[in-house]
Enzyme design. Structure first.
Site, PDB file in Angstrom:
ATOM      1  N   ASP A   1      -7.444  19.213 -13.929  1.00  0.00           N
ATOM      2  CA  ASP A   1      -7.721  17.853 -14.401  1.00  0.00           C
ATOM      3  C   ASP A   1      -7.310  17.817 -15.872  1.00  0.00           C
ATOM      4  OD1 ASP A   1      -8.899  15.573 -15.505  1.00  0.00           O
ATOM      5  OD2 ASP A   1     -10.628  15.640 -14.153  1.00  0.00           O
TER       6      ASP A   1
ATOM      7  N   ARG B   1       0.860  -1.202   0.000  1.00  0.00           N
ATOM      8  CA  ARG B   1       0.000   0.000   0.000  1.00  0.00           C
ATOM      9  C   ARG B   1       0.887   1.239   0.000  1.00  0.00           C
ATOM     10  NH1 ARG B   1      -1.368   1.712   4.646  1.00  0.00           N
ATOM     11  NH2 ARG B   1      -2.091  -0.274   5.482  1.00  0.00           N
TER      12      ARG B   1
ATOM     13  N   LYS C   1      -8.202   6.955 -19.247  1.00  0.00           N
ATOM     14  CA  LYS C   1      -8.527   7.536 -20.545  1.00  0.00           C
ATOM     15  C   LYS C   1      -7.305   7.512 -21.472  1.00  0.00           C
ATOM     16  CE  LYS C   1     -12.279   8.063 -18.191  1.00  0.00           C
ATOM     17  NZ  LYS C   1     -12.655   9.284 -17.521  1.00  0.00           N
TER      18      LYS C   1
ATOM     19  N   TYR D   1     -16.470  17.531 -14.992  1.00  0.00           N
ATOM     20  CA  TYR D   1     -16.688  16.096 -15.169  1.00  0.00           C
ATOM     21  C   TYR D   1     -17.775  15.659 -14.170  1.00  0.00           C
ATOM     22  CZ  TYR D   1     -15.923  11.105 -14.781  1.00  0.00           C
ATOM     23  OH  TYR D   1     -16.113   9.760 -14.734  1.00  0.00           O
TER      24      TYR D   1
END
Ligand SMILES: *Cc1c(COP(=O)(O)O)cnc(C)c1O
Length: 381
Positions: free
Chosen positions: A175, A50, A200, A103
């Site tokens: 972003d 982690r 994306k 978004y």
């Protein structure tokens, strides 16, 4: 000598040959923990996956290089990156500004989750600089931008908004999912944090969900790494590896996405069923000059409205054969969607609501002639 061309970095940054075997491709270190040489004696600095994993670390170094930042952090999704960032930098009483057509997932996170923790927000069309200036308050801690925006492809002036944010003592977050670092690098224009849905264009093959944060300040990087480890929304080694594999071809893919989008736009412009096209490459797009300055090219996202309204928009989405009807964007395959009923359904009735006759395309890298022919037949009916 320093080799720092974009495509060179995309292929080599963070990709050291494996020390044990010399493997050229970074191995998938599918492990949760690492042997210690005595209590606290970490062999290679790794303790628990982690906190850190070599496959993820290779991706993180690569992302930092591509965005010209000092630190990259990878997450299990774009939303996980956004959530970790907002919880790291906002406290009750703070205020944030988001784009007028943010978004959908960002809008939902801010309006349904972050707001409950006592954070106020305003949605502002950031292509209007004076509107951004007017929305800033003494308690504004974050200005959150997207450019081009989704789904209306508005362009915002990153340099000017960075100035406004810094004058107000706020962080400016961009972003950069729609453009990718190949088309623009917001940190070099003054932004403090770049956010990605690596799902994306960076991943690029519609086969993995992921997110990233890249920063220009090492202290902020440390703070975000602390939160990344504390909240734990990290990607696994295989997802990190898939994303890295996609990134190696980002430059050539983006060139083709833009070239194909330009051909699609030229065909849509001539089509009588089309009312209005939203594409920053068009000279009559209000952000065209700014996009020319700020971006390497205009990208693969195109939106348009139909003369015959919502029903016509739904029909086009139903009739395409190559363009796949699906949410998401940025993959090699072309996608089509109806934002009002799909990606942006959560904005219905809000100031961020999108036109009902809007269709959004993520233009892929198939043969341009086939894409144009497919849209033409779908528009004819
Ligand atoms: C997809 C997307 C996100 C969210 O990313 P996920 O990987 O789906 O969690 C955030 N911002 C933009 C612009 C996106 O397109």
């Amino acid at each position: 000598m320093k080799f720092d061309g974009f495509e060179t970095l995309a292929i080599h940054a963070g990709q050291k040959p494996d020390a044990g075997t010399g493997a050229v491709a970074v191995p998938i270190y599918q492990t949760s923990t690492y042997t210690q040489d005595g209590v606290g004696g970490l062999r290679q600095g790794y303790e628990y996956s982690r906190t850190g994993n070599p496959t993820r670390a290779a991706l993180e170094e690569n992302l930092a290089a591509l965005e010209k930042g000092v630190r990259g952090l990878a997450f299990a999704s774009g939303m996980a990156a956004e959530d970790t960032l907002l919880r790291a930098v906002l406290s009750p009483g703070d205020h944030m500004i988001i784009p007028g057509d943010a978004y959908g997932g960002t809008f939902r996170l801010v309006s349904k989750v972050v707001e409950r923790w006592g954070v106020t927000w305003d949605a502002v069309d950031q292509s209007d600089i004076e509107a951004v200036r007017a929305a800033v308050r003494p308690e504004t801690k974050v200005i959150w931008g997207e450019t081009p925006t989704n789904p209306l492809l508005k362009i915002t002036d990153v340099e000017t908004i960075a100035q406004i944010a810094h004058d107000a003592g706020a962080l400016y977050v961009v972003d950069n999912t729609f453009a990718s670092p190949y088309l623009q690098q917001p940190l070099t224009l003054g932004a403090d944090v770049v956010v990605h849905s690596t799902t994306k264009y960076l991943g690029g093959h519609s086969d993995v969900i992921g997110g990233a944060l890249v920063v220009s300040d090492p202290e902020l990087g440390e703070q975000l790494a602390f939160h990344q480890n504390t909240m734990g929304a990290v990607p696994g080694p295989f997802d990190s590896w898939l994303t890295m594999r996609g990134i190696k071809t980002l430059g050539v893919r983006m060139d083709r996405h833009t070239a194909n989008a330009e051909k699609v736009v030229a065909a849509l412009e001539k089509h009588p069923a089309v009312r209005k096209i939203f594409y920053p490459g068009l000279e009559d797009h209000p952000g065209h000059k700014l996009a020319e300055r700020q971006m390497r090219s205009f990208g693969g996202m195109v939106s348009f409205t139909l003369r015959d309204g919502e029903e016509a928009a739904l029909q086009v989405c139903k009739r395409t054969q190559i363009f796949v009807l699906a949410e998401s964007l940025g993959g090699v395959e072309s996608l089509i969607e109806h934002p009002g009923r799909m990606t942006h359904a959560s904005t219905a009735g809000s100031p961020l609501e999108v036109p009902a006759d809007l269709v959004r395309l993520s233009v892929g890298i198939e043969s341009a002639d086939d894409l144009v022919a497919d849209l033409s037949q779908a528009l004819e009916g």
